[in-house]
Design a protein around this motif. Structure first.
Motif, PDB file in Angstrom:
ATOM      1  N   ARG A   1       0.834  -1.209   0.000  1.00 61.98           N
ATOM      2  CA  ARG A   1       0.000   0.000   0.000  1.00 61.98           C
ATOM      3  C   ARG A   1       0.864   1.253   0.000  1.00 61.98           C
ATOM      4  O   ARG A   1       0.574   2.238  -0.695  1.00 61.98           O
ATOM      5  CB  ARG A   1      -0.930  -0.007   1.210  1.00 61.98           C
ATOM      6  N   HIS A   2       1.925   1.216   0.790  1.00 64.03           N
ATOM      7  CA  HIS A   2       2.842   2.365   0.828  1.00 64.03           C
ATOM      8  C   HIS A   2       3.459   2.613  -0.553  1.00 64.03           C
ATOM      9  O   HIS A   2       3.512   3.767  -1.017  1.00 64.03           O
ATOM     10  CB  HIS A   2       3.943   2.103   1.856  1.00 64.03           C
TER      11      HIS A   2
ATOM     12  N   ARG B   1       2.277   1.752  -3.488  1.00 63.03           N
ATOM     13  CA  ARG B   1       1.262   2.250  -4.431  1.00 63.03           C
ATOM     14  C   ARG B   1       0.985   3.726  -4.202  1.00 63.03           C
ATOM     15  O   ARG B   1       0.812   4.496  -5.154  1.00 63.03           O
ATOM     16  CB  ARG B   1      -0.022   1.425  -4.292  1.00 63.03           C
ATOM     17  N   ARG B   2       0.946   4.131  -2.940  1.00 65.31           N
ATOM     18  CA  ARG B   2       0.702   5.550  -2.645  1.00 65.31           C
ATOM     19  C   ARG B   2       1.852   6.426  -3.153  1.00 65.31           C
ATOM     20  O   ARG B   2       1.624   7.472  -3.780  1.00 65.31           O
ATOM     21  CB  ARG B   2       0.538   5.743  -1.135  1.00 65.31           C
TER      22      ARG B   2
ATOM     23  N   THR C   1       1.662   6.730  -6.961  1.00 67.31           N
ATOM     24  CA  THR C   1       0.593   7.627  -7.408  1.00 67.31           C
ATOM     25  C   THR C   1       0.968   9.085  -7.183  1.00 67.31           C
ATOM     26  O   THR C   1       0.771   9.939  -8.058  1.00 67.31           O
ATOM     27  CB  THR C   1      -0.709   7.299  -6.658  1.00 67.31           C
ATOM     28  N   VAL C   2       1.541   9.376  -6.010  1.00 62.32           N
ATOM     29  CA  VAL C   2       1.903  10.755  -5.688  1.00 62.32           C
ATOM     30  C   VAL C   2       2.915  11.302  -6.680  1.00 62.32           C
ATOM     31  O   VAL C   2       2.775  12.419  -7.207  1.00 62.32           O
ATOM     32  CB  VAL C   2       2.451  10.837  -4.247  1.00 62.32           C
TER      33      VAL C   2
END
Length: 726
Positions: free
Chosen positions: A248-249, A251-252, A255-256
């Motif tokens: 999850r980290h 992927r974030r 995206t950022v």
């Protein structure tokens, strides 16, 4: 983990294709300490069998550890430090008896492990050399290491198992805690990066890796976390939860930084386009130093092809205002991210209906509005911001007529664009309140009183001051309000010098508008100069001339220069020519000349500077030295004394020729004249290091100090400026 990408040549599409075709070197090195406290079933010999892909029998419990199914293991060996006994080279004796049997505690650290990624660009022998060199660095520290090379498709790496104790005689001694300190970790990470880069350089690859983090490199970016395999013998819930959290980290973070990259590309596009055009213009204008070109001639776009030159000549033959049309349409096209050049303008102009007699710019804007409404409706609001408001009504009317007959579904887009433009422009009541003669509406002086409060003691005529500010702002289609004037006054008060009267205050308030018009609204510059008071016009013409002289020459440069008198246009052209041709340290001679001439009460213009360069270009001592020498010969009396006070630091007067006692003077009249003109006291001859001390460091010897003012023949033949050094 950090990655430095290579500089790939070619377009962005080609870069993406090459990156897909050629794998890139990625740095990865992990140090682990395997302990029984975290894994109660940990066995050193079983770990060795798994990493070496071997089949061994544990001498302590007679269990068989068989990992021969691991086909990716291509090499395995055990290395010993100097002085170690030979029995340690046997993995069963080393890991099965000495390590496993020697560690008695339930929380003992059995062995350390180093796992490193190897470049997929290199062959297996080069990767083996990298891993071997790194392992030897650890062996030098005193460790006994068994390492294996794994060649998985796309994941070539090595495992190195290291002991944790000193060697004392024929056995292991106490634990070496220094091997677990961060200092050794940093050292080994740096050495591993050096081994990889040396191998890549030797193989001829441009890629390089680094062991430094983003923070050490000064990169504002959050790193991703290593996820690990989906199944590694651990079915417990904490491991899976930790893995999901890291995914999850990542992927974030992805995206950022994808969003940030898109935003930065969008913001940088206008600057990049302007930079490319400026670079092309610089290349095209380097050898255009002569002043024979007419000041009113519109400059060609640099690096033009034959089609572009033909289109440029055709447009200026058919349409007198071709430069204004090119600039106005270019502003709209650039704002929408569309291509614009002279061939495109000529092609659109040929398709126009000349018999209708309409305005050419309005017709072209209508065609662009139709294209945006039908093919890129999301840009319709941006189009409304880019179009001049004075042309919005005619453009919208023509576009509505087309929409009624062809695409009624886009009518609401055109209406929304007009509404947005009307919201940003003065309302109808203000327009109706304006006198029919075209004069400006009467400003509300009470609303401006607070803005001028800090400098109210300077104002003698509030109506004239505010009215002039409004006229200048309106002439270049910019907003003016009490808040805007208040910010300008605050900037004045924050400076070192304040205006002394209303005239200086007016100059300070509208100088920014004039400079903006000279740089961004060239087609409005003449209106802006007409809006200033007549007694201030000459001052602002000098301001515009200095701005245009330092700006990159483009199609708008000629349009802006037409607002100036003929002499000012010549000065602008001369300054542009000189700035394009000379280097910064050569240009530094101009302000020194201006100061020296001003000391005699004379003005030194850019056109004179250009003529002097051309006149002294062939002088044996260089065009700069020749001018200073010439002035000292031609000037006399007080002018010569004032001139000599401002000689540049690099310039040294030559020592007069000396004759010994009773020697023959071949020209006594010249000697007497020279002595009368010379100074009373003998001027010492400066050393060569003093003559050029402002350019070359003092520690350089005279053999390494070239003549800074010498004109090299090759440089002159290549079109360089007179006086330019090779």
């Amino acid at each position: 983990m950090c990655l430095i990408c290579p500089s790939w040549p070619g377009s962005a599409y080609r870069v993406r294709e090459q990156r897909r075709a050629i794998p890139m070197a990625i740095y990865h090195l992990t140090a682990k300490w395997h302990t029984r406290s975290k894994n109660k079933k940990l066995r050193a010999l079983r770990a060795y069998a798994y990493r070496a892909g071997a089949r061994v029998i544990d001498p302590l419990n007679s269990r068989v550890y068989n990992s021969t199914n691991k086909k990716e293991v291509v090499f395995c060996e055990t290395l010993l430090p100097p002085g170690a006994p030979e029995w340690m080279r046997d993995p069963i004796e080393l890991w099965g008896r000495a390590v496993e049997g020697g560690e008695r505690r339930s929380d003992s650290v059995l062995f350390a492990e180093w796992v490193g990624a190897l470049p997929n660009e290199l062959d297996i022998e080069a990767c083996k050399a990298i891993a071997s060199a790194f392992v030897n660095d650890l062996v030098v520290e005193g460790m006994v290491i068994s390492w294996a090379l794994h060649d998985k498709p796309g994941n070539r790496h090595f495992h190195a198992m290291a002991t944790t104790r000193h060697i004392k005689g024929e056995q292991f001694g106490v634990k070496n805690h220094r091997w677990r300190q961060l200092a050794l970790l940093y050292k080994t990470r740096e050495r591993f990066a050096q081994h990889i880069n040396e191998a890549l350089e030797k193989a001829g690859f441009p890629q390089r890796v680094t062991h430094k983090s983003y923070a050490d490199l000064g990169i504002d970016r959050e790193p991703t976390k290593h996820v690990g395999p989906e199944y590694s013998g651990k079915q417990d819930t904490p491991y899976q939860a930790k893995r999901e959290d890291r995914m999850r980290h990542n992927r974030r973070v992805k995206t950022v930084y994808q969003q940030r990259s898109k935003r930065r590309r969008a913001e940088a596009r206008p600057s990049l386009v302007a930079g490319v055009q400026a670079g092309k213009l610089m290349t095209a204008l380097r050898d255009q130093l002569d002043d024979s070109r007419e000041a009113s001639a519109a400059p060609l776009t640099p690096s033009m092809s034959a089609d572009a030159v033909a289109a440029h000549e055709y447009m200026h033959t058919e349409e007198p205002g071709a430069d204004e049309i090119f600039l106005a349409m270019g502003r709209v096209r650039a704002g929408l991210g569309r291509q614009w050049n002279w061939p495109t303008l000529a092609a659109q102009y040929k398709r126009l209906d000349k018999k209708s007699g309409g305005d050419v710019l309005d017709t072209l804007l209508v065609k662009d509005l139709i294209w945006v409404a039908s093919r890129s409706p999301e840009q319709i609001s941006e189009f409304g911001k880019l179009v001049p408001r004075s042309r919005m009504a005619n453009i919208a009317t023509a576009a509505r007529a087309w929409a009624h007959s062809s695409q009624p579904e886009v009518l609401h887009l055109i209406d929304s664009m007009v509404a947005g433009a009307a919201a940003a422009s003065p309302n109808d009541s203000d327009k109706q309140a304006m006198p029919a003669s075209g004069a400006s509406p009467e400003p509300d002086f009470l609303s401006y009183a607070d803005a001028f409060t800090p400098l109210a003691y300077l104002i003698t005529d509030m109506a004239a001051l505010v009215g002039t500010c409004q006229q200048v702002a309106r002439s270049i289609e910019k907003k003016i309000s009490p808040d805007i004037l208040a910010k300008r006054i605050n900037r004045l008060l924050a400076g070192d010098t304040w205006p002394a009267n209303q005239a200086q205050l007016l100059d300070a308030l509208i100088t920014g508008e004039i400079v903006f018009a000279a740089k961004r609204r060239q087609h409005k510059l003449a209106d802006a100069l007409n809006a200033v008071p007549p007694d201030h016009r000459s001052h602002f013409e000098h301001v515009v001339a200095s701005v245009l002289g330092a700006c990159v020459v483009d199609a708008g440069h000629a349009v802006a220069s037409r607002a100036l008198p003929a002499q000012a246009q010549m000065e602008v052209q001369a300054e542009c020519n000189v700035r394009m041709a000379l280097s910064d340290w050569q240009l530094a001679d101009y302000p020194i000349r201006c100061i020296a001439m001003k000391a005699m009460g004379k003005e030194y213009l850019w056109s004179e500077f250009q003529r002097d360069i051309q006149r002294h270009a062939q002088h044996h001592s260089g065009w700069q030295t020749a001018w200073w020498q010439e002035k000292q010969v031609t000037l006399q009396g007080r002018e010569l004394a004032a001139f000599r006070k401002h000689l540049p630091a690099w310039f040294g007067l030559p020592r007069p020729q000396q004759y010994s006692l009773a020697a023959h003077d071949p020209n006594p009249s010249m000697s007497m004249t020279r002595d009368l003109r010379g100074p009373k006291a003998a001027t010492p001859e400066p050393s060569q290091s003093e003559a050029v001390g402002c350019i070359y460091p003092a520690h350089l010897t005279t053999e390494h100090q070239p003549d800074p003012w010498h004109v090299h023949p090759a440089a002159r033949d290549n079109g360089a400026a007179p006086g330019a050094t090779a």
